[in-house]
Design an enzyme around this catalytic site. Structure first.
Site, mmCIF file in Angstrom:
data_model
loop_
_atom_site.group_PDB
_atom_site.id
_atom_site.type_symbol
_atom_site.label_atom_id
_atom_site.label_comp_id
_atom_site.label_asym_id
_atom_site.label_seq_id
_atom_site.Cartn_x
_atom_site.Cartn_y
_atom_site.Cartn_z
ATOM 1 N N LYS A 1 0.848 -1.198 0.000
ATOM 2 C CA LYS A 1 0.000 0.000 0.000
ATOM 3 C C LYS A 1 0.887 1.253 0.000
ATOM 4 C CE LYS A 1 -3.925 1.936 2.652
ATOM 5 N NZ LYS A 1 -4.864 1.696 3.769
ATOM 6 N N SER B 1 -9.820 1.848 2.799
ATOM 7 C CA SER B 1 -8.927 2.618 1.957
ATOM 8 C C SER B 1 -7.888 1.776 1.211
ATOM 9 C CB SER B 1 -8.182 3.666 2.795
ATOM 10 O OG SER B 1 -7.357 3.030 3.749
ATOM 11 N N SER C 1 -10.110 -0.615 6.888
ATOM 12 C CA SER C 1 -9.504 -0.470 5.566
ATOM 13 C C SER C 1 -8.797 -1.698 5.002
ATOM 14 C CB SER C 1 -8.521 0.697 5.560
ATOM 15 O OG SER C 1 -9.234 1.889 5.431
HETATM 16 N N1 GLN Z 1 -13.333 4.307 6.301
HETATM 17 C C1 GLN Z 1 -12.686 4.635 7.516
HETATM 18 C C2 GLN Z 1 -12.204 6.064 7.469
HETATM 19 O O1 GLN Z 1 -12.432 6.673 6.498
HETATM 20 C C3 GLN Z 1 -11.567 3.693 7.797
HETATM 21 C C4 GLN Z 1 -10.338 3.972 7.033
HETATM 22 C C5 GLN Z 1 -9.183 3.102 7.419
HETATM 23 O O2 GLN Z 1 -9.350 2.053 8.053
HETATM 24 N N2 GLN Z 1 -8.001 3.558 7.109
HETATM 25 O O3 GLN Z 1 -11.624 6.594 8.364
#
Ligand code: GLN
Length: 452
Positions: free
Chosen positions: A56, A131, A155
């Site tokens: 990532k 994400s 995410s």
């Molecule tokens: N969707 C969640 C957020 O926007 C989780 C994102 C994540 O786990 N990095 O914060």
């Protein structure tokens, strides 16, 4: 695609063939948007030729550009390896390609990336989730053997579910965060996205363990699990009934079937409800944005990445941050700064910390009566592009994943069915802190039982 377990048995020559084959496939499918940088641009030769693992774009690989999919980090080159990358290299694996993500890991769809969106390999009119959407799409599409993602509020688990892969979020403190671009430091955790549960266990073993370089990494004994998993162990599994009933019709049907196969495999099933999940969302978005506002203050146009034109220092800060951050990131910095401001600190931030302790206690109470909890990963299958119209819809979609991060627990998403449109439905299993072994044993049993 060859599994990680199989890939680890390949000779050096076969690994190099595998890397060439992957590279060809990635170039042939740029439309998917799983990778943000084509491999030819990365100094791969300096990393040796280990089994390729997709990374990532918020995990530092020395000498590679790392940008958290943000304009503000354009031009930044990582000066050192993240601890997880050092561990991959030591185990005969090697980073292979940077995968797309929501900017600074803030989002649930990978639509907010500076590089454009990632498509869902199961249905290209749908999002890959987020994400870590690029990592999940790469594994789901056969463009990676396995990948690393990060999970602050879902995410890893949610994009893995949307793309039909396995996603594991380890216990907070189990995997070093050294070299991970910080979003919300008390919630962030790196973990594997893989083709199956066994590969998740293998990759988890490689990256887990104490690290002096991360003060929040737990200094407790770590024993590898992949070679010790017993899928026949009979477990007590607590199904969160109200969450399953709230899911879409197809997801509900698939999850109830998963419960049936677990029962048939000899596990004891108990049922409970979890209330107040809306409070979890408020709590998460206060804590995550508060920490993000502090973490992202370092991007000032002076020390990292892109610098804007300016006449003086103040203008340099303002222009660099205004031009460099996207809309969602700016919104969260503003919200985080607000909840930490002296007039509102007690009303929001302190209250959120108390609510967080309450959520943790709720989980501990349930887990004192069972080995694993089972619930959905997300309220539905992968969304159509643009379907989550406003930020609040997106925040609400995190309802089943964020509380696990608030409680610091390990959790995994395991594919259980495809719906009528070919989209994947996954079940989420949650275990006690540090008990990844039982988590993976339950996940393996579920995976085997579903396959029949
Ligand atoms: N969707 C969640 C957020 O926007 C989780 C994102 C994540 O786990 N990095 O914060």
């Amino acid at each position: 695609m060859i599994t990680l377990k199989e890939a680890l048995k390949l000779s050096a020559g076969e690994i190099s063939e595998l890397r060439n084959e992957l590279e060809k496939k990635i170039f042939a499918d740029k439309e998917l948007g799983a990778y943000v940088e084509q491999l030819a641009n990365l100094p791969l030769d300096k990393l040796g030729a280990g089994v390729p693992i997709a990374i990532k774009d918020n995990i530092q690989v020395k000498g590679w550009s790392v940008t958290c999919a943000s304009k503000i980090l354009q031009g930044y080159v990582a000066p050192y390896n993240a601890t997880v990358v050092e561990k991959l290299l030591a185990a005969g694996l090697a980073p292979f390609g940077r995968t797309n993500m929501d900017e600074f890991a803030m989002g649930s769809t990978t639509e907010s990336s500076y590089y454009g969106k990632t498509l869902n390999p199961l249905n290209r009119e749908r999002v890959a989730g987020g994400s870590s959407g690029g990592s999940a799409a790469a594994v789901g599409a056969g463009l990676a053997v396995a990948a690393l993602g990060s999970d602050t509020g879902g995410s890893i688990r949610q994009p893995a579910a949307f793309c039909g892969c396995v996603g594991l979020k380890p216990t907070y403190g189990r995997v070093s965060r050294y070299g991970l671009g910080a979003y919300s430091s008390s919630l962030d955790q790196i973990g594997p996205i893989t083709q199956n549960v066994e590969d998740a266990a293998i990759l988890y073993d490689i990256i887990a363990g104490h690290d002096d370089k991360d003060s929040t990494s737990a200094d407790i004994k770590f024993e590898s699990v992949a070679d010790k998993l017993n899928a026949d162990k009979k477990l007590t599994i607590c199904v969160i009934e109200n969450y399953i009933n709230e899911a879409s019709e197809e997801a509900k049907k698939a999850l109830l079937k998963a419960v049936d196969v677990l029962k048939a495999a000899g596990h004891k099933i108990i049922y409970k409800n979890l209330e107040n999940s809306k409070c979890d969302i408020a709590t998460y978005y206060i804590i995550a944005t508060a920490e993000a506002s502090a973490n992202l203050s370092r991007y000032d146009g002076v020390r990292y990445g892109r610098r804007a034109e300016a006449k003086n220092l103040k203008e340099l800060y303002i222009n660099s941050r205004s031009e460099g951050f996207g809309e969602e990131v700016k919104k969260r910095i503003l919200l985080g700064t607000f909840v930490l401001s002296s007039g509102y600190y007690d009303a929001y931030y302190i209250k959120a910390q108390k609510a967080r302790a309450h959520t943790k206690a709720k989980y501990e109470q349930i887990l004192s009566e069972c080995d694993l909890i089972l619930m959905p990963v997300a309220p539905s299958t992968a969304y159509k592009f643009g379907e989550l119209k406003n930020p609040l819809d997106s925040y609400l979609s995190d309802i089943y994943t964020i509380s696990v991060n608030l409680a610091g627990l390990p959790a995994i998403s395991v594919p259980v069915a495809k719906d009528a449109d070919g989209l994947n439905v996954s079940a989420q299993l949650i275990a006690k802190a540090w008990d990844e072994k039982t988590l993976l044993e339950g996940a393996l049993s579920l995976e085997n039982s579903i396959k029949g």
